[in-house]
Design an enzyme around this catalytic site. Structure first.
Site, mmCIF file in Angstrom:
data_model
loop_
_atom_site.group_PDB
_atom_site.id
_atom_site.type_symbol
_atom_site.label_atom_id
_atom_site.label_comp_id
_atom_site.label_asym_id
_atom_site.label_seq_id
_atom_site.Cartn_x
_atom_site.Cartn_y
_atom_site.Cartn_z
ATOM 1 N N CYS A 80 11.860 -44.312 -53.720
ATOM 2 C CA CYS A 80 12.199 -44.167 -55.215
ATOM 3 C C CYS A 80 12.333 -45.554 -55.707
ATOM 4 C CB CYS A 80 13.579 -43.884 -55.493
ATOM 5 S SG CYS A 80 14.746 -44.729 -54.799
ATOM 6 N N GLU B 94 24.903 -22.290 -12.473
ATOM 7 C CA GLU B 94 23.844 -21.614 -12.404
ATOM 8 C C GLU B 94 22.639 -22.414 -13.091
ATOM 9 O OE1 GLU B 94 26.282 -18.004 -14.317
ATOM 10 O OE2 GLU B 94 24.507 -18.320 -15.167
ATOM 11 N N CYS C 216 17.044 -40.627 -56.115
ATOM 12 C CA CYS C 216 16.044 -40.811 -55.134
ATOM 13 C C CYS C 216 15.324 -39.507 -55.048
ATOM 14 C CB CYS C 216 16.455 -41.430 -53.962
ATOM 15 S SG CYS C 216 15.455 -41.665 -52.711
ATOM 16 N N TYR D 189 22.659 -13.274 -16.617
ATOM 17 C CA TYR D 189 23.658 -14.294 -16.530
ATOM 18 C C TYR D 189 25.029 -13.890 -17.109
ATOM 19 C CZ TYR D 189 21.748 -16.311 -20.701
ATOM 20 O OH TYR D 189 21.198 -16.381 -21.933
ATOM 21 N N CYS E 11 19.203 -46.267 -49.252
ATOM 22 C CA CYS E 11 18.899 -46.313 -50.629
ATOM 23 C C CYS E 11 20.006 -46.217 -51.383
ATOM 24 C CB CYS E 11 17.646 -45.370 -50.683
ATOM 25 S SG CYS E 11 17.279 -44.934 -52.464
ATOM 26 N N CYS F 114 13.584 -49.101 -51.329
ATOM 27 C CA CYS F 114 13.197 -47.736 -51.114
ATOM 28 C C CYS F 114 11.890 -47.283 -50.741
ATOM 29 C CB CYS F 114 14.393 -46.630 -51.925
ATOM 30 S SG CYS F 114 14.085 -45.101 -51.139
ATOM 31 N N GLU G 174 17.897 -14.148 -19.375
ATOM 32 C CA GLU G 174 16.610 -15.152 -19.893
ATOM 33 C C GLU G 174 15.307 -14.569 -19.235
ATOM 34 O OE1 GLU G 174 17.692 -17.511 -21.594
ATOM 35 O OE2 GLU G 174 16.315 -19.156 -21.601
ATOM 36 N N LYS H 143 21.823 -30.976 -18.568
ATOM 37 C CA LYS H 143 20.269 -31.165 -18.590
ATOM 38 C C LYS H 143 19.757 -32.064 -17.613
ATOM 39 C CE LYS H 143 19.303 -28.461 -22.138
ATOM 40 N NZ LYS H 143 18.553 -29.007 -23.169
ATOM 41 N N ALA I 131 0.896 -1.190 0.023
ATOM 42 C CA ALA I 131 0.048 0.096 -0.287
ATOM 43 C C ALA I 131 0.722 1.363 -0.137
ATOM 44 C CB ALA I 131 -1.032 0.044 1.170
ATOM 45 N N ASP J 73 14.638 -22.358 -18.178
ATOM 46 C CA ASP J 73 13.973 -22.299 -19.295
ATOM 47 C C ASP J 73 13.031 -21.338 -20.046
ATOM 48 O OD1 ASP J 73 12.097 -25.467 -20.746
ATOM 49 O OD2 ASP J 73 13.513 -24.108 -21.839
ATOM 50 N N LYS K 51 19.752 -23.509 -15.331
ATOM 51 C CA LYS K 51 19.425 -23.307 -16.776
ATOM 52 C C LYS K 51 18.100 -22.931 -16.880
ATOM 53 C CE LYS K 51 20.414 -24.613 -21.354
ATOM 54 N NZ LYS K 51 19.056 -24.278 -22.106
HETATM 55 S S1 IVH Z 1 24.887 -18.970 -20.942
HETATM 56 C C1 IVH Z 1 28.133 -18.283 -23.712
HETATM 57 N N1 IVH Z 1 23.412 -19.299 -18.546
HETATM 58 O O1 IVH Z 1 20.299 -21.548 -22.627
HETATM 59 C C2 IVH Z 1 27.004 -18.357 -22.612
HETATM 60 N N2 IVH Z 1 22.558 -19.509 -20.800
HETATM 61 O O2 IVH Z 1 21.391 -23.642 -24.254
HETATM 62 C C3 IVH Z 1 25.651 -18.585 -23.419
HETATM 63 N N3 IVH Z 1 20.246 -20.199 -20.493
HETATM 64 O O3 IVH Z 1 20.701 -19.394 -25.153
HETATM 65 C C4 IVH Z 1 24.415 -18.897 -22.354
HETATM 66 N N4 IVH Z 1 19.960 -20.100 -18.284
HETATM 67 O O4 IVH Z 1 18.739 -18.876 -23.513
HETATM 68 C C5 IVH Z 1 23.518 -19.258 -20.028
HETATM 69 N N5 IVH Z 1 22.442 -19.515 -16.816
HETATM 70 C C6 IVH Z 1 22.325 -19.393 -17.820
HETATM 71 C C7 IVH Z 1 21.287 -19.859 -18.841
HETATM 72 C C8 IVH Z 1 21.271 -19.832 -19.985
HETATM 73 C C9 IVH Z 1 19.241 -20.245 -19.610
HETATM 74 C C10 IVH Z 1 19.871 -20.342 -22.016
HETATM 75 C C11 IVH Z 1 20.271 -19.401 -22.886
HETATM 76 C C12 IVH Z 1 20.733 -19.792 -23.819
HETATM 77 C C13 IVH Z 1 20.506 -21.390 -23.736
HETATM 78 C C14 IVH Z 1 21.732 -22.172 -24.489
#
Ligand code: IVH
Length: 679
Positions: A419, A121, A440, A233, A434, A416, A181, A322, A37, A125, A123
């Site tokens: 073709c 860090e 083809c 980042y 093929c 194939c 991101e 990943k 507020a 999405d 990653k």
């Molecule tokens: S570093 C050279 N750090 O992942 C450094 N990327 O697969 C390039 N992303 O295009 C990126 N979190 O969109 C970096 N902590 C993070 C990230 C990150 C998400 C994404 C970013 C990049 C893609 C690469």
């Protein structure tokens, strides 16, 4: 009348600073110090004053996040430094191998440490963006695009409350580009989809698409309602900013400037530290308010990062680890065989559509026939489908307990499917092919698709459907035929008016001007990807030299082993291929051939260059290619060993460094003149 008095001006400025500080505490530190507020009251007061004195409104006022709708489409923006992507690791072994590569390369460069410090860090999405601050003010927000050219989405970026419109410092740098991101928190995403479904509107498949889609809204007030958020980042171009020596230093500096960073990054000790971090974040994942698809490890020391450098579009000093992909159960309706560019037959399972990891999947690759047999996938089977990131979904395994009695065994076709040529499987090879070659239609289409693709000849507008038509009508058999097409012939095709026919013809014309590396890549020689095409072009300098090279000479090229060498040799020995190349050149395909009989005789040969700023006639990569083609070296930082710095528009701190060290600077024009004519 007179303008507002000093008191009003001072109050407006004080309110703005106060609001910005609360924004920082709320959005960046996640630790607000006043109730909502109270914050609303400050905003209200500022709005009143601005309404009474509109001449005091500035674009960076906190009241001005949602501006006018920009006219028409998004303007393309060329990134001053490319926005790279990351290599992926899917297992501990992949990460260990990465660690070993890093350590080996550092050691080869004289860096000897037991445990390499990394930064971990999450990653995120979402959608990658680059934001440019000049004198502390947000002047540009762009999407990643293809890494070289993105789209100007400043008006939408401004609506993200976590993005400061002014940097939180009294001494702002002349230029600071930050990379991060943009993402949509899970809650906001669910809410958005719930409302959309209620209204019978389109729902987004996942938060990433929702974030990217929201950034590409024409009306910023729509984006403003989407509750986007951001983590930064990294940095791009900087000027007048003391670049920290480490990634962790960068993250701290960004946060200090009001640019929000992930609260979950950590300084890690060696690869073991990375793996532990992975487990920690994986455990946290379900409780995080946003989607992550893995973690990223980055070598902390920026000097070491520089030593490690890049491969193609990804740095050697970082990797994305990943998380395992999501998996679901579904039924295989049939298995079909697709014929690829090299004739390889790939079994593809047509599935009962199933929702996996945010998208509906109805096809899954089985990679090759051996894999199909090994997994014993039959038509009618229940299978587990996995989707990892953006890669094509695959079948993990068959659920045997659920196999119906009438499940049908899949046989490798002897002919194939496209073709009718014989299908051959060489001893010891997993792949069946093929033998039809370019007779083809499937192989022809795929070769043409590859030839026209963006990283190859970049023929704009020559898409899949058009290629299908061109091949099926018999108008095009080889890539060279493309350049003989007349507007009248194109107009005869389905959904092709005069205008689009002319446009395609123009695109074809434009594509003729290429580089040797792109041309080599476009030819689709087996085992020759972009990176190899680059090194081949650099090493040989001319197509003739490459075509004449024997396998021993080919193996002198870095990273070219016996397999690649024999593929390259075989390709150029084939009379059909030589003919197509001759036709392409006869029809005008060309690339800059340096006016140099020998690399060593060019005045730039052996010289070390650094590029800074934006060039007007080419990308930095192209400039680099041209320099390397005359035997020059290109490095990324200015030292006493640098011979010349090429200065484009909006140069970074490197230009200043050059003058400090007395290294001569060349304008783009001067450089190009010297390239052509020598000094
Ligand atoms: S570093 C050279 N750090 O992942 C450094 N990327 O697969 C390039 N992303 O295009 C990126 N979190 O969109 C970096 N902590 C993070 C990230 C990150 C998400 C994404 C970013 C990049 C893609 C690469």
């Amino acid at each position: 009348m007179g303008g507002p008095d000093k008191k009003v001006i001072a109050e407006v400025e004080r309110l703005r600073r106060e609001i910005e500080e609360h924004n920082y505490r709320y959005f960046v530190l996640d630790a607000p110090t006043i109730p909502d507020a109270e914050y609303d009251r400050l905003m209200q007061r500022l709005r009143e004053l601005e309404a009474a004195h509109p001449e005091l409104i500035t674009p960076d006022s906190p009241t001005q996040r949602v501006g006018a709708t920009p006219a028409g489409e998004f303007r393309p923006v060329r990134h001053s430094r490319p926005m790279l992507s990351l290599d992926n690791a899917f297992s501990e072994e992949d990460v260990t191998a990465f660690g070993k590569r890093v350590a080996d390369r550092l050691r080869a460069n004289g860096v000897n440490v037991k445990e390499i410090p990394f930064v971990g860090e999450p990653k995120i999405d979402g959608a990658a963006v680059s934001l440019r601050y000049e004198e502390g003010k947000l002047v540009l927000g762009a999407t990643r695009g293809d890494g070289t050219v993105g789209e100007d989405v400043t008006h939408n970026i401004r609506t993200i409350r976590g993005v400061p419109l002014r940097l939180r410092t009294r001494k702002p740098p002349a230029v600071l580009e930050v990379r991060g991101e943009v993402f949509m928190p899970k809650k906001a995403f669910e809410e958005l989809n719930r409302r959309a479904a209620e209204r019978g509107e389109k729902v987004f498949a996942n938060p990433r698409n929702a974030a990217a889609g929201s950034l590409r809204q024409l009306d910023p007030s729509v984006t403003a309602r989407r509750q986007l958020d951001v983590f930064f980042y990294g940095v791009g171009e900087t000027e007048g900013w003391r670049l920290p020596g480490t990634q962790s230093g960068i993250l701290e500096a960004l946060q200090e400037l009001g640019l929000k960073t992930s609260p979950d990054w950590e300084l890690l000790d060696g690869i073991q530290g990375c793996l532990t971090y992975y487990d920690t974040i994986a455990k946290k994942r379900p409780d995080l308010p946003y989607d992550i698809d893995g973690v990223v490890y980055k070598v902390n020391d920026l000097e070491w990062q520089r030593v490690l450098g890049f491969v193609a579009r990804a740095p050697r000093w970082a990797i994305a680890h990943k998380f395992p992909a999501q998996e679901e159960l579904t039924i295989v309706r049939r298995v079909e065989f697709q014929v690829g560019r090299t004739g390889a037959l790939t079994p593809v399972a047509r599935l009962e559509p199933v929702f996996v990891g945010g998208v509906t999947v109805s096809n899954a690759t089985l990679h090759n026939f051996d894999e199909l047999r090994r997994k014993d996938v039959r038509e009618g089977d229940y299978v587990i489908v996995r989707r990892a990131g953006d890669v094509i979904p695959e079948i993990v395994s068959v659920v045997l307990e659920k196999r119906p009695p009438d499940a049908r065994i899949v046989e490798l076709p002897t002919r194939c499917p496209v073709c009718g040529s014989e299908v051959q499987r060489l001893e010891g090879e997993a792949v069946a092919r093929c033998v039809g070659g370019l007779s083809c239609a499937a192989q022809r289409k795929e070769s043409l698709r590859h030839f026209a693709s963006r990283r190859a000849m970049d023929i704009e507008g020559l898409g899949t459907e058009l290629i299908d038509q061109l091949v099926e009508s018999g108008l095009v058999k080889t890539p060279a035929d493309l350049y003989a097409l007349e507007v009248e012939q194109l107009q005869g095709l389905e959904r092709m008016g005069e205008k689009s026919a002319k446009k395609l013809k123009d695109a074809l014309e434009k594509s003729k001007q290429t580089t040797l590396a792109k041309f080599l890549y476009a030819l689709g020689i087996r085992e020759v990807g972009e990176a190899t095409a680059n090194t081949l072009a650099e090493h040989f300098g001319s197509l003739e030299a490459l075509m004449d090279a024997d396998e021993t000479q080919l193996q002198e090229v870095p990273d070219v082993g016996p397999v690649v060498a024999s593929r390259v040799r075989a390709f150029f020995q084939e009379p059909h291929n030589r003919q197509v190349i001759a036709d392409l050149i006869a029809r005008g395909v060309n690339w800059p051939v340096p006016v140099r009989p020998k690399a060593s005789s060019h005045p730039f040969s052996g010289k070390t260059f650094v590029l800074t700023g934006t060039l007007s006639t080419m990308t930095r990569d192209e400039a680099k290619e041209r320099l390397m083609s005359v035997g020059a070296k290109v490095t990324s930082s200015v030292t006493r060993n640098t011979d010349y710095v090429i200065v484009g528009e909006n140069p970074g701190s490197k230009a200043a460094k050059a003058s400090q060290l007395g290294v001569p600077c060349l304008s783009e024009e001067e450089w190009l003149h010297w390239m052509q004519n020598g000094r």
